[in-house]
Design a protein around this motif. Structure first.
Motif, PDB file in Angstrom:
ATOM      1  N   LEU A 438      -2.308   2.327  13.591  1.00  0.00           N
ATOM      2  CA  LEU A 438      -2.285   2.564  12.148  1.00  0.00           C
ATOM      3  C   LEU A 438      -3.585   2.030  11.555  1.00  0.00           C
ATOM      4  CD1 LEU A 438      -0.816   3.330   9.498  1.00  0.00           C
ATOM      5  CD2 LEU A 438       0.126   1.009   9.475  1.00  0.00           C
ATOM      6  N   ASP A 439      -4.281   2.866  10.795  1.00  0.00           N
ATOM      7  CA  ASP A 439      -5.560   2.468  10.210  1.00  0.00           C
ATOM      8  C   ASP A 439      -5.530   2.385   8.693  1.00  0.00           C
ATOM      9  OD1 ASP A 439      -7.800   2.511  12.466  1.00  0.00           O
ATOM     10  OD2 ASP A 439      -6.376   4.118  12.895  1.00  0.00           O
ATOM     11  N   ASN A 440      -4.623   3.101   8.058  1.00  0.00           N
ATOM     12  CA  ASN A 440      -4.636   3.162   6.599  1.00  0.00           C
ATOM     13  C   ASN A 440      -3.231   3.428   6.079  1.00  0.00           C
ATOM     14  OD1 ASN A 440      -5.906   3.324   3.995  1.00  0.00           O
ATOM     15  ND2 ASN A 440      -5.678   5.536   4.088  1.00  0.00           N
ATOM     16  N   ILE A 441      -2.870   2.792   4.982  1.00  0.00           N
ATOM     17  CA  ILE A 441      -1.601   3.086   4.324  1.00  0.00           C
ATOM     18  C   ILE A 441      -1.896   3.425   2.872  1.00  0.00           C
ATOM     19  CG2 ILE A 441      -1.065   0.681   3.710  1.00  0.00           C
ATOM     20  CD1 ILE A 441       1.924   1.466   4.366  1.00  0.00           C
ATOM     21  N   VAL A 442      -1.214   4.462   2.365  1.00  0.00           N
ATOM     22  CA  VAL A 442      -1.490   4.997   1.033  1.00  0.00           C
ATOM     23  C   VAL A 442      -0.328   4.665   0.102  1.00  0.00           C
ATOM     24  CG1 VAL A 442      -1.962   7.066  -0.324  1.00  0.00           C
ATOM     25  CG2 VAL A 442      -2.813   6.888   2.035  1.00  0.00           C
ATOM     26  N   LEU A 443      -0.662   4.096  -1.041  1.00  0.00           N
ATOM     27  CA  LEU A 443       0.320   3.874  -2.094  1.00  0.00           C
ATOM     28  C   LEU A 443       0.130   4.972  -3.130  1.00  0.00           C
ATOM     29  CD1 LEU A 443       2.512   2.229  -3.520  1.00  0.00           C
ATOM     30  CD2 LEU A 443       0.703   0.811  -4.511  1.00  0.00           C
ATOM     31  N   ASP A 444       1.144   5.840  -3.233  1.00  0.00           N
ATOM     32  CA  ASP A 444       1.066   6.969  -4.142  1.00  0.00           C
ATOM     33  C   ASP A 444       1.407   6.515  -5.570  1.00  0.00           C
ATOM     34  OD1 ASP A 444       0.852   9.564  -5.116  1.00  0.00           O
ATOM     35  OD2 ASP A 444       1.890  10.454  -3.417  1.00  0.00           O
ATOM     36  N   TRP A 445       1.841   7.413  -6.389  1.00  0.00           N
ATOM     37  CA  TRP A 445       1.988   7.197  -7.822  1.00  0.00           C
ATOM     38  C   TRP A 445       3.078   6.174  -8.170  1.00  0.00           C
ATOM     39  CZ3 TRP A 445       5.982   9.979 -10.961  1.00  0.00           C
ATOM     40  CH2 TRP A 445       7.050  10.393 -10.160  1.00  0.00           C
ATOM     41  N   SER A 446       3.124   5.831  -9.458  1.00  0.00           N
ATOM     42  CA  SER A 446       4.153   4.960 -10.050  1.00  0.00           C
ATOM     43  C   SER A 446       4.150   3.542  -9.495  1.00  0.00           C
ATOM     44  CB  SER A 446       5.555   5.580  -9.900  1.00  0.00           C
ATOM     45  OG  SER A 446       5.749   6.583 -10.877  1.00  0.00           O
ATOM     46  N   TYR A 447       2.984   3.024  -9.163  1.00  0.00           N
ATOM     47  CA  TYR A 447       2.900   1.583  -8.880  1.00  0.00           C
ATOM     48  C   TYR A 447       2.743   0.818 -10.189  1.00  0.00           C
ATOM     49  CZ  TYR A 447      -2.050   2.941  -9.020  1.00  0.00           C
ATOM     50  OH  TYR A 447      -3.262   3.485  -9.364  1.00  0.00           O
ATOM     51  N   TRP A 448       2.582   1.549 -11.282  1.00  0.00           N
ATOM     52  CA  TRP A 448       2.498   0.972 -12.624  1.00  0.00           C
ATOM     53  C   TRP A 448       3.898   0.911 -13.252  1.00  0.00           C
ATOM     54  CZ3 TRP A 448      -0.212   5.389 -11.058  1.00  0.00           C
ATOM     55  CH2 TRP A 448       0.461   6.608 -11.271  1.00  0.00           C
ATOM     56  N   LYS A 449       4.002   0.290 -14.418  1.00  0.00           N
ATOM     57  CA  LYS A 449       5.264   0.305 -15.143  1.00  0.00           C
ATOM     58  C   LYS A 449       5.591   1.732 -15.576  1.00  0.00           C
ATOM     59  CE  LYS A 449       4.974  -4.413 -16.986  1.00  0.00           C
ATOM     60  NZ  LYS A 449       4.899  -5.250 -18.210  1.00  0.00           N
ATOM     61  N   GLN A 450       6.883   1.996 -15.750  1.00  0.00           N
ATOM     62  CA  GLN A 450       7.337   3.355 -16.028  1.00  0.00           C
ATOM     63  C   GLN A 450       6.591   4.011 -17.187  1.00  0.00           C
ATOM     64  OE1 GLN A 450      11.683   4.522 -16.029  1.00  0.00           O
ATOM     65  NE2 GLN A 450      11.236   4.787 -18.200  1.00  0.00           N
ATOM     66  N   ASP A 451       6.305   3.261 -18.234  1.00  0.00           N
ATOM     67  CA  ASP A 451       5.687   3.832 -19.431  1.00  0.00           C
ATOM     68  C   ASP A 451       4.184   3.581 -19.483  1.00  0.00           C
ATOM     69  OD1 ASP A 451       5.706   1.131 -19.844  1.00  0.00           O
ATOM     70  OD2 ASP A 451       6.571   1.217 -21.859  1.00  0.00           O
ATOM     71  N   GLN A 452       3.566   3.295 -18.311  1.00  0.00           N
ATOM     72  CA  GLN A 452       2.153   2.901 -18.300  1.00  0.00           C
ATOM     73  C   GLN A 452       1.279   3.777 -17.395  1.00  0.00           C
ATOM     74  OE1 GLN A 452       0.622  -0.010 -20.029  1.00  0.00           O
ATOM     75  NE2 GLN A 452       2.446   0.547 -21.215  1.00  0.00           N
ATOM     76  N   TRP A 453       1.650   5.047 -17.224  1.00  0.00           N
ATOM     77  CA  TRP A 453       0.828   5.931 -16.393  1.00  0.00           C
ATOM     78  C   TRP A 453      -0.592   5.975 -16.966  1.00  0.00           C
ATOM     79  CZ3 TRP A 453       3.408  10.637 -13.747  1.00  0.00           C
ATOM     80  CH2 TRP A 453       2.539  11.213 -12.826  1.00  0.00           C
ATOM     81  N   GLY A 454      -1.566   5.757 -16.111  1.00  0.00           N
ATOM     82  CA  GLY A 454      -2.965   5.743 -16.527  1.00  0.00           C
ATOM     83  C   GLY A 454      -3.521   4.360 -16.735  1.00  0.00           C
ATOM     84  N   SER A 455      -2.643   3.357 -16.728  1.00  0.00           N
ATOM     85  CA  SER A 455      -3.125   1.981 -16.888  1.00  0.00           C
ATOM     86  C   SER A 455      -3.838   1.503 -15.633  1.00  0.00           C
ATOM     87  CB  SER A 455      -1.956   1.047 -17.189  1.00  0.00           C
ATOM     88  OG  SER A 455      -1.098   0.936 -16.051  1.00  0.00           O
ATOM     89  N   GLN A 456      -3.476   2.067 -14.479  1.00  0.00           N
ATOM     90  CA  GLN A 456      -3.987   1.647 -13.166  1.00  0.00           C
ATOM     91  C   GLN A 456      -3.685   0.168 -12.916  1.00  0.00           C
ATOM     92  OE1 GLN A 456      -4.553   4.148 -11.584  1.00  0.00           O
ATOM     93  NE2 GLN A 456      -5.781   5.636 -12.677  1.00  0.00           N
ATOM     94  N   GLU A 457      -2.601  -0.315 -13.486  1.00  0.00           N
ATOM     95  CA  GLU A 457      -2.198  -1.712 -13.293  1.00  0.00           C
ATOM     96  C   GLU A 457      -0.866  -1.767 -12.548  1.00  0.00           C
ATOM     97  OE1 GLU A 457      -2.068  -3.536 -17.099  1.00  0.00           O
ATOM     98  OE2 GLU A 457      -4.235  -3.386 -17.444  1.00  0.00           O
ATOM     99  N   PHE A 458      -0.757  -2.695 -11.594  1.00  0.00           N
ATOM    100  CA  PHE A 458       0.479  -2.851 -10.836  1.00  0.00           C
ATOM    101  C   PHE A 458       1.602  -3.370 -11.731  1.00  0.00           C
ATOM    102  CE2 PHE A 458      -2.617  -2.965  -7.388  1.00  0.00           C
ATOM    103  CZ  PHE A 458      -1.975  -2.218  -6.404  1.00  0.00           C
ATOM    104  N   ASP A 459       2.801  -2.821 -11.503  1.00  0.00           N
ATOM    105  CA  ASP A 459       4.006  -3.359 -12.141  1.00  0.00           C
ATOM    106  C   ASP A 459       4.346  -4.666 -11.415  1.00  0.00           C
ATOM    107  OD1 ASP A 459       6.508  -4.003 -13.060  1.00  0.00           O
ATOM    108  OD2 ASP A 459       7.428  -2.064 -12.588  1.00  0.00           O
ATOM    109  N   LEU A 460       4.203  -5.791 -12.095  1.00  0.00           N
ATOM    110  CA  LEU A 460       4.366  -7.099 -11.456  1.00  0.00           C
ATOM    111  C   LEU A 460       5.797  -7.369 -11.015  1.00  0.00           C
ATOM    112  CD1 LEU A 460       2.035  -9.309 -13.694  1.00  0.00           C
ATOM    113  CD2 LEU A 460       1.537  -8.213 -11.505  1.00  0.00           C
TER     114      LEU A 460
END
Length: 537
Positions: A438-460
């Motif tokens: 395994l060389d790479n793992i991809v985290l797809d969409w919605s790692y942000w808060k539900q109402d924060q698409w485009g923030s590019q910030e992790f949901d803590l």
């Protein structure tokens, strides 16, 4: 007495070196430029008044054709012209011939028709002599433009490959319509390779069709017959998944056009889409015999039967609709049994069916390119002894691809998404414990808060310590990648920043459109045509 002979010799040598043809009588139909030749067309067959030919190498000729050939920057080509390429010009009657050391282009100065040949005179590619409108005036947001069309003759047993990444399961695009539109799972590359050892790079960035450029017709372009033999429609029957044998509703259907979210209102209100099984049944026919291409757009599970034989069996493989083309042979005057079974897979699902009638003999023997908007027809003819050489020519025009790092050649693990930090770490742990590379793992969409698409910030709450997570991945020699989505919810910080700088397309916001997440959020996209917006993103 010797001086005139010397001057004549020098003049002859000068003409040969600079490839300038001098005619004792008549006016030339062309003007030589530092990089090639511009040709004035006397009786434009296609509406093109000027043609420019520029040899970029012995095997590449750049063609520009239109009403006005004012230069413009290319977003595709880094190599536009080369003053060092040797070529000759020769005019015989109304045909101007530009020859390099490998190929020649013959242009009719009367009609503008172009033929590419090898030096032995064998035709490599010929523009169709069938009249068509190459330049159709258009107006977009007050800016004048043209719909651009170029039609080529197809040779016997010629096949066309390339054009990007498409999902209909086709390889040879002869006789097929290919839409070059960039979106999720579809990659538009306006370059094709022929098995006749040449390629065309089409220098245009608007929505483009290739191959068979005709419009798809609605389903009712065919003769339709209901389950009971009534003419004019198929029978649409609706049942529930819990009781598929019990028909809740039956109604006529002369079209199947649930292609977009805006079409969802067409679904009957008698039952919920996510609970339904839909069957379209009856017969189809036509007054013209031949092969019909049915374009199927779908989301969910769909099967199609023709004369009792299962001819299509598809299921939703991505979040957006899939597409397929079904070939059906119809005989004039015959009714053929036809049935579709569709099982939607959610409250917002899609099903559309359109058709292309059989091609005429002329259409069968052509391959066309058509773009919605542009200033002039603009393409590169590339010759080679094989596909590798043709692709090498494409690379010469567009530039070398960046070599990826070695780890990127290894295995990438991805799924629709990982919802938590622990899911990512545990997945990598499992790969390592099982000794699966395994060389790479991809985290797809919605790692942000539900109402924060485009923030590019992790949901803590789900990714409490992204720094530590990435550090652990790197310690196990695994790279980490996020999917980048150029979408912004209204009023997130990044939206406001981009809005102030005028980096956003605002029509979605003005229309009040909402996406499908939870209650639905207003959203829009940034402007990738703005260089400063690209940098900011």
């Amino acid at each position: 007495m010797q001086r005139p002979r010397l001057n004549q010799a020098v003049l002859f040598l000068f003409c040969a070196v600079t490839s300038i043809s001098v005619f004792a009588q008549g006016q030339r139909d062309y003007t030589q430029t530092p990089t090639g030749v511009e040709i004035s067309i006397k009786q434009p067959l296609y509406g093109i008044k000027l043609i420019r030919l520029e040899p970029l190498s012995d095997k590449i000729i750049h063609v520009t054709a239109g009403q006005d050939l004012s230069s413009s920057n290319s977003l595709i080509a880094i190599k536009r012209n080369d003053t060092k390429v040797a070529y000759t010009l020769k005019q015989t009657g109304d045909v101007l011939i530009l020859s390099t050391k490998a190929i020649r282009a013959e242009v009719s100065t009367t009609t503008g028709n172009i033929i590419f040949k090898d030096l032995q005179g064998k035709i490599l590619l010929a523009q169709s002599k069938t009249p068509y409108q190459a330049l159709l005036p258009k107006l977009y947001s007050g800016e004048s433009s043209y719909q651009l069309t170029q039609v080529f003759d197809a040779q016997n047993n010629e096949a066309y490959y390339g054009l990007g990444q498409h999902q209909q399961g086709m390889v040879n695009y002869r006789g097929r319509r290919v839409d070059l539109v960039q979106y999720n799972t579809e990659v538009a590359v306006p370059f094709f390779v022929s098995n006749k050892n040449y390629g065309i790079l089409w220098d245009n960035y608007s929505i483009t069709r290739a191959g068979d450029i005709r419009d798809y017709e609605p389903l009712n372009a065919l003769q339709l017959f209901s389950k009971d033999g009534e003419e004019g429609w198929l029978t649409a029957s609706y049942a529930t998944k819990e009781a598929p044998e019990k028909v809740v509703l039956s109604q006529p259907a002369s079209e199947i056009s649930l292609d977009w979210l805006s079409d969802q209102h067409k679904f009957p209100t008698a039952l919920k889409m996510q609970d339904a099984i839909v069957t379209y049944e009856g017969a189809i026919g036509s007054g013209i015999s031949g092969r019909y291409q049915l374009q199927l757009k779908y989301a969910g599970y769909v099967k199609v039967w023709f004369e009792g034989k299962l001819v299509a069996d598809y299921w939703r493989q991505a979040w957006n609709p899939g597409a397929a083309v079904i070939d059906l042979d119809l005989t004039k005057g015959n009714k053929s049994k036809f049935k579709i079974e569709w099982i939607p897979d959610g409250s917002e699902s899609y099903l559309g069916l359109t058709c292309l009638p059989p091609q005429t003999e002329i259409e069968k023997n052509t391959f066309a390119l058509q773009s919605e908007s542009g200033k002039a027809v603009d393409y590169y003819f590339i010759q080679g002894d094989n596909a590798d050489q043709v692709i090498s020519g494409y690379r010469e025009i567009s530039g070398k691809a960046t070599m990826l790092p070695k780890w990127a050649m290894g295995f990438w693990q991805s799924r629709e998404r990982y919802k938590t930090q622990d899911e990512i770490l545990n997945t990598v742990k499992e790969f390592r414990s099982r000794k699966i590379p395994l060389d790479n793992i991809v985290l797809d969409w919605s790692y942000w808060k539900q109402d924060q698409w485009g923030s590019q910030e992790f949901d803590l709450s789900r990714f409490p310590d992204a720094d530590q997570m990435i550090k652990k991945l790197h310690e196990q020699h695994v790279n980490f990648m996020i999917s980048v989505w150029p979408k912004f919810y209204k009023d997130v910080d990044s939206y406001n920043t981009f809005d102030k700088a005028n980096f956003l397309f605002k029509r979605n916001i003005a229309d009040g459109r909402r996406d499908w997440i939870a209650k639905g959020y207003q959203n829009t996209f940034y402007d990738p045509f703005n260089a400063n917006a690209r940098t900011a993103f």
